[in-house]
Design a protein around this motif. Structure first.
Motif, PDB file in Angstrom:
ATOM      1  N   ALA A  45       0.815  -1.218   0.000  1.00 55.94           N
ATOM      2  CA  ALA A  45       0.000   0.000   0.000  1.00 55.94           C
ATOM      3  C   ALA A  45       0.850   1.271   0.000  1.00 55.94           C
ATOM      4  CB  ALA A  45      -0.930  -0.008   1.218  1.00 55.94           C
ATOM      5  N   ASN A  46       1.980   1.253   0.708  1.00 54.62           N
ATOM      6  CA  ASN A  46       2.852   2.422   0.728  1.00 54.62           C
ATOM      7  C   ASN A  46       4.272   1.983   1.027  1.00 54.62           C
ATOM      8  OD1 ASN A  46       3.291   2.353   3.692  1.00 54.62           O
ATOM      9  ND2 ASN A  46       1.096   2.876   3.762  1.00 54.62           N
ATOM     10  N   THR A  47       5.182   2.929   1.054  1.00 59.15           N
ATOM     11  CA  THR A  47       6.599   2.607   1.247  1.00 59.15           C
ATOM     12  C   THR A  47       7.091   3.027   2.628  1.00 59.15           C
ATOM     13  OG1 THR A  47       7.241   4.725   0.253  1.00 59.15           O
ATOM     14  CG2 THR A  47       7.078   2.811  -1.219  1.00 59.15           C
ATOM     15  N   ARG A  48       6.194   3.163   3.584  1.00 56.53           N
ATOM     16  CA  ARG A  48       6.574   3.639   4.914  1.00 56.53           C
ATOM     17  C   ARG A  48       7.630   2.740   5.555  1.00 56.53           C
ATOM     18  NH1 ARG A  48       2.015   3.212   6.916  1.00 56.53           N
ATOM     19  NH2 ARG A  48       2.285   1.208   7.962  1.00 56.53           N
ATOM     20  N   ASN A  49       7.387   1.432   5.543  1.00 55.29           N
ATOM     21  CA  ASN A  49       8.328   0.510   6.175  1.00 55.29           C
ATOM     22  C   ASN A  49       9.650   0.457   5.425  1.00 55.29           C
ATOM     23  OD1 ASN A  49       6.520  -0.147   8.188  1.00 55.29           O
ATOM     24  ND2 ASN A  49       5.781  -2.003   7.184  1.00 55.29           N
ATOM     25  N   PHE A  50       9.590   0.494   4.108  1.00 54.32           N
ATOM     26  CA  PHE A  50      10.807   0.488   3.297  1.00 54.32           C
ATOM     27  C   PHE A  50      11.647   1.733   3.597  1.00 54.32           C
ATOM     28  CE2 PHE A  50      12.834   1.682  -0.838  1.00 54.32           C
ATOM     29  CZ  PHE A  50      13.817   0.710  -0.816  1.00 54.32           C
ATOM     30  N   ARG A  51      10.977   2.874   3.735  1.00 53.22           N
ATOM     31  CA  ARG A  51      11.680   4.124   4.032  1.00 53.22           C
ATOM     32  C   ARG A  51      12.349   4.046   5.402  1.00 53.22           C
ATOM     33  NH1 ARG A  51      10.516   9.182   6.320  1.00 53.22           N
ATOM     34  NH2 ARG A  51      11.564  10.934   5.282  1.00 53.22           N
ATOM     35  N   THR A  52      11.659   3.493   6.389  1.00 48.02           N
ATOM     36  CA  THR A  52      12.238   3.335   7.726  1.00 48.02           C
ATOM     37  C   THR A  52      13.474   2.446   7.679  1.00 48.02           C
ATOM     38  OG1 THR A  52      10.041   3.551   8.732  1.00 48.02           O
ATOM     39  CG2 THR A  52      11.774   2.541  10.078  1.00 48.02           C
ATOM     40  N   GLN A  53      13.393   1.372   6.911  1.00 47.18           N
ATOM     41  CA  GLN A  53      14.521   0.458   6.763  1.00 47.18           C
ATOM     42  C   GLN A  53      15.701   1.156   6.088  1.00 47.18           C
ATOM     43  OE1 GLN A  53      13.609  -2.849   4.218  1.00 47.18           O
ATOM     44  NE2 GLN A  53      15.446  -4.011   4.750  1.00 47.18           N
ATOM     45  N   MET A  54      15.427   1.933   5.050  1.00 47.33           N
ATOM     46  CA  MET A  54      16.483   2.646   4.324  1.00 47.33           C
ATOM     47  C   MET A  54      17.190   3.654   5.221  1.00 47.33           C
ATOM     48  SD  MET A  54      17.230   1.940   1.163  1.00 47.33           S
ATOM     49  CE  MET A  54      17.902   3.509   0.648  1.00 47.33           C
ATOM     50  N   ILE A  55      16.418   4.393   6.003  1.00 47.29           N
ATOM     51  CA  ILE A  55      17.006   5.408   6.877  1.00 47.29           C
ATOM     52  C   ILE A  55      17.938   4.755   7.897  1.00 47.29           C
ATOM     53  CG2 ILE A  55      16.474   7.069   8.710  1.00 47.29           C
ATOM     54  CD1 ILE A  55      13.912   7.761   7.152  1.00 47.29           C
ATOM     55  N   ALA A  56      17.487   3.635   8.473  1.00 43.74           N
ATOM     56  CA  ALA A  56      18.310   2.938   9.471  1.00 43.74           C
ATOM     57  C   ALA A  56      19.575   2.352   8.851  1.00 43.74           C
ATOM     58  CB  ALA A  56      17.493   1.840  10.142  1.00 43.74           C
ATOM     59  N   ALA A  57      19.467   1.825   7.633  1.00 39.88           N
ATOM     60  CA  ALA A  57      20.609   1.173   6.992  1.00 39.88           C
ATOM     61  C   ALA A  57      21.632   2.171   6.448  1.00 39.88           C
ATOM     62  CB  ALA A  57      20.123   0.266   5.862  1.00 39.88           C
ATOM     63  N   SER A  58      21.192   3.378   6.165  1.00 36.36           N
ATOM     64  CA  SER A  58      22.087   4.363   5.545  1.00 36.36           C
ATOM     65  C   SER A  58      22.926   5.138   6.563  1.00 36.36           C
ATOM     66  CB  SER A  58      21.267   5.352   4.695  1.00 36.36           C
ATOM     67  OG  SER A  58      20.324   6.039   5.495  1.00 36.36           O
ATOM     68  N   ASP A  59      22.602   4.996   7.825  1.00 32.11           N
ATOM     69  CA  ASP A  59      23.365   5.661   8.876  1.00 32.11           C
ATOM     70  C   ASP A  59      24.187   4.609   9.624  1.00 32.11           C
ATOM     71  OD1 ASP A  59      23.307   6.453  12.036  1.00 32.11           O
ATOM     72  OD2 ASP A  59      23.600   8.219  10.773  1.00 32.11           O
ATOM     73  N   LYS A  60      25.500   4.778   9.669  1.00 34.09           N
ATOM     74  CA  LYS A  60      26.383   3.761  10.241  1.00 34.09           C
ATOM     75  C   LYS A  60      26.044   3.460  11.693  1.00 34.09           C
ATOM     76  CE  LYS A  60      29.901   0.976   9.932  1.00 34.09           C
ATOM     77  NZ  LYS A  60      29.858  -0.214   9.047  1.00 34.09           N
ATOM     78  N   LYS A  61      25.785   4.476  12.474  1.00 33.80           N
ATOM     79  CA  LYS A  61      25.465   4.279  13.887  1.00 33.80           C
ATOM     80  C   LYS A  61      24.140   3.530  14.042  1.00 33.80           C
ATOM     81  CE  LYS A  61      24.872   6.764  18.252  1.00 33.80           C
ATOM     82  NZ  LYS A  61      24.862   8.104  18.910  1.00 33.80           N
ATOM     83  N   ALA A  62      23.138   3.938  13.261  1.00 37.06           N
ATOM     84  CA  ALA A  62      21.826   3.293  13.334  1.00 37.06           C
ATOM     85  C   ALA A  62      21.901   1.850  12.851  1.00 37.06           C
ATOM     86  CB  ALA A  62      20.810   4.080  12.504  1.00 37.06           C
ATOM     87  N   GLN A  63      22.692   1.616  11.801  1.00 37.68           N
ATOM     88  CA  GLN A  63      22.850   0.258  11.276  1.00 37.68           C
ATOM     89  C   GLN A  63      23.442  -0.667  12.337  1.00 37.68           C
ATOM     90  OE1 GLN A  63      25.744  -0.096   8.164  1.00 37.68           O
ATOM     91  NE2 GLN A  63      25.554  -2.319   8.040  1.00 37.68           N
ATOM     92  N   THR A  64      24.477  -0.186  13.025  1.00 34.28           N
ATOM     93  CA  THR A  64      25.118  -0.990  14.060  1.00 34.28           C
ATOM     94  C   THR A  64      24.158  -1.256  15.217  1.00 34.28           C
ATOM     95  OG1 THR A  64      27.284  -0.061  13.485  1.00 34.28           O
ATOM     96  CG2 THR A  64      27.094  -1.144  15.624  1.00 34.28           C
ATOM     97  N   GLU A  65      23.325  -0.270  15.524  1.00 31.71           N
ATOM     98  CA  GLU A  65      22.361  -0.439  16.609  1.00 31.71           C
ATOM     99  C   GLU A  65      21.319  -1.504  16.260  1.00 31.71           C
ATOM    100  OE1 GLU A  65      20.556   0.014  20.265  1.00 31.71           O
ATOM    101  OE2 GLU A  65      22.531   0.605  19.533  1.00 31.71           O
ATOM    102  N   VAL A  66      20.862  -1.530  14.990  1.00 32.83           N
ATOM    103  CA  VAL A  66      19.925  -2.570  14.562  1.00 32.83           C
ATOM    104  C   VAL A  66      20.600  -3.943  14.663  1.00 32.83           C
ATOM    105  CG1 VAL A  66      18.597  -3.511  12.625  1.00 32.83           C
ATOM    106  CG2 VAL A  66      18.630  -1.041  13.037  1.00 32.83           C
ATOM    107  N   ALA A  67      21.845  -4.029  14.191  1.00 33.02           N
ATOM    108  CA  ALA A  67      22.592  -5.290  14.283  1.00 33.02           C
ATOM    109  C   ALA A  67      22.748  -5.714  15.741  1.00 33.02           C
ATOM    110  CB  ALA A  67      23.961  -5.134  13.629  1.00 33.02           C
ATOM    111  N   ARG A  68      23.002  -4.758  16.619  1.00 28.30           N
ATOM    112  CA  ARG A  68      23.173  -5.083  18.032  1.00 28.30           C
ATOM    113  C   ARG A  68      21.879  -5.633  18.622  1.00 28.30           C
ATOM    114  NH1 ARG A  68      25.541  -0.674  19.468  1.00 28.30           N
ATOM    115  NH2 ARG A  68      27.634  -1.528  19.351  1.00 28.30           N
ATOM    116  N   ARG A  69      20.748  -5.089  18.211  1.00 28.18           N
ATOM    117  CA  ARG A  69      19.463  -5.619  18.688  1.00 28.18           C
ATOM    118  C   ARG A  69      19.260  -7.051  18.212  1.00 28.18           C
ATOM    119  NH1 ARG A  69      17.450   0.034  18.485  1.00 28.18           N
ATOM    120  NH2 ARG A  69      17.060  -0.069  16.235  1.00 28.18           N
TER     121      ARG A  69
END
Length: 308
Positions: free
Chosen positions: A118-142
């Motif tokens: 229906a929309n790209t809301r979740n995809f956008r959230t995923q992209m934002i997290a993956a494109s920032d090194k600190k955020a990416q590492t935090e997702v991996a840590r979780r």
């Protein structure tokens, strides 16, 4: 319902057919079951998927016809010797039932038909997290916290956490081999040479491939991308591999060693598929996936994080 009413309904439906009107009830997003409520997957081979006036139907190589409730199925895995009509693809896409093309017994994953969301809301959230090194590492840590709930992962680099995971998995293989009394010489799979593996490795390979197909479908169905990972990189489906590692211990590894004993040295693909499907349902895997992905990406009650 009276006989007169039934007769009138049958006549009305027949008139609709003659006039070329469709009998499909329009599917809306509100009428579809959520990922967590769907049956996980059905594997089909040597037959044809098409539609009639009311449903998607499977016609096998012997002419048997089985109608499939696609709105309640998460994934259709199409194996060798299958074909599918254009209209069947349209209807399955509307019902958010993902189609994957796989090798025999799901041993190879070839392609997936991406269903529209229906929309790209979740995809956008995923992209934002993956494109920032600190955020990416935090997702991996979780994600790693799920496997190391008592470990202090604060300040750990991605490379350090991956090293911890490799050590844990090797130990897990040895632990399960000892628990079930199986011989174990290590994880081994040569692409295209499935038959050369020992029994436990064959079962692991088959179940891992099926898990990848199921996860790909669920990830697409929720509006995320399987191509944007947080731990794995440089592979075709990095986010699928990220998520698969969360569930492999109970779903694939434990079951593989358990089935090794039950099969008595002979690989039985039907037994593997049946037991794998049963465990998915017992684990409520699709419900877990639906909760876990947003928890990992944005942080939540089930994820575990330094930031909580």
């Amino acid at each position: 319902m009276s006989d007169t009413t039934s007769d009138n309904t049958a006549v009305h439906l027949e008139e609709q057919k003659k006039e070329g009107q469709r009998l499909f009830i329009k599917i809306t997003r509100e009428s579809l079951p959520q990922i967590k409520d769907k049956y996980p997957f059905i594997y089909l081979e040597r037959g044809r998927l098409e539609i009639d006036d009311s449903s998607v139907k499977w016609i096998d190589s012997e002419g048997n016809v089985i109608r499939l409730p696609i709105a309640t199925i998460n994934t259709i895995l199409l194996g060798p010797g299958t074909s599918i009509t254009h209209e069947a693809v349209k209807v399955m896409a509307a019902a958010n039932c993902t189609v994957c093309w796989v090798g025999e017994d799901s041993l190879l994953f070839y392609a997936v038909g991406q269903s529209p969301t229906a929309n790209t809301r979740n995809f956008r959230t995923q992209m934002i997290a993956a494109s920032d090194k600190k955020a990416q590492t935090e997702v991996a840590r979780r994600m790693f916290f799920r496997r190391f709930p008592t470990a202090d992962l604060s300040g750990k680099s991605l490379k350090e956490m991956m090293g911890m995971e490799g050590y844990r998995v090797r130990g897990l293989y040895e632990q399960k081999a000892k628990e079930y009394g199986c011989g174990w010489k290590g994880r081994s799979y040569i692409p295209g040479k499935f038959e050369l593996g020992d029994l436990t490795n064959k079962i692991l390979t088959a179940m891992n491939a099926a898990l990848y197909g199921l996860l790909t479908s669920a990830i697409y169905g929720m509006g995320y991308s399987p191509h944007i990972g947080f731990i794995h990189t440089g592979s075709p489906l990095p986010f699928v591999y990220d998520m698969a590692d969360i569930y492999k211990e109970k779903l694939c590894i434990d079951l593989a060693f358990s089935l090794t004993i039950k099969m008595g040295g002979l690989y039985n693909r039907h037994k593997v598929s049946d037991e794998f499907r049963k465990r998915i349902i017992e684990m409520k895997l699709l419900e877990q996936i639906g909760n876990d992905i947003p928890d990992f990406i944005v942080g939540g009650k089930n994820a575990g994080s330094d930031s909580q």
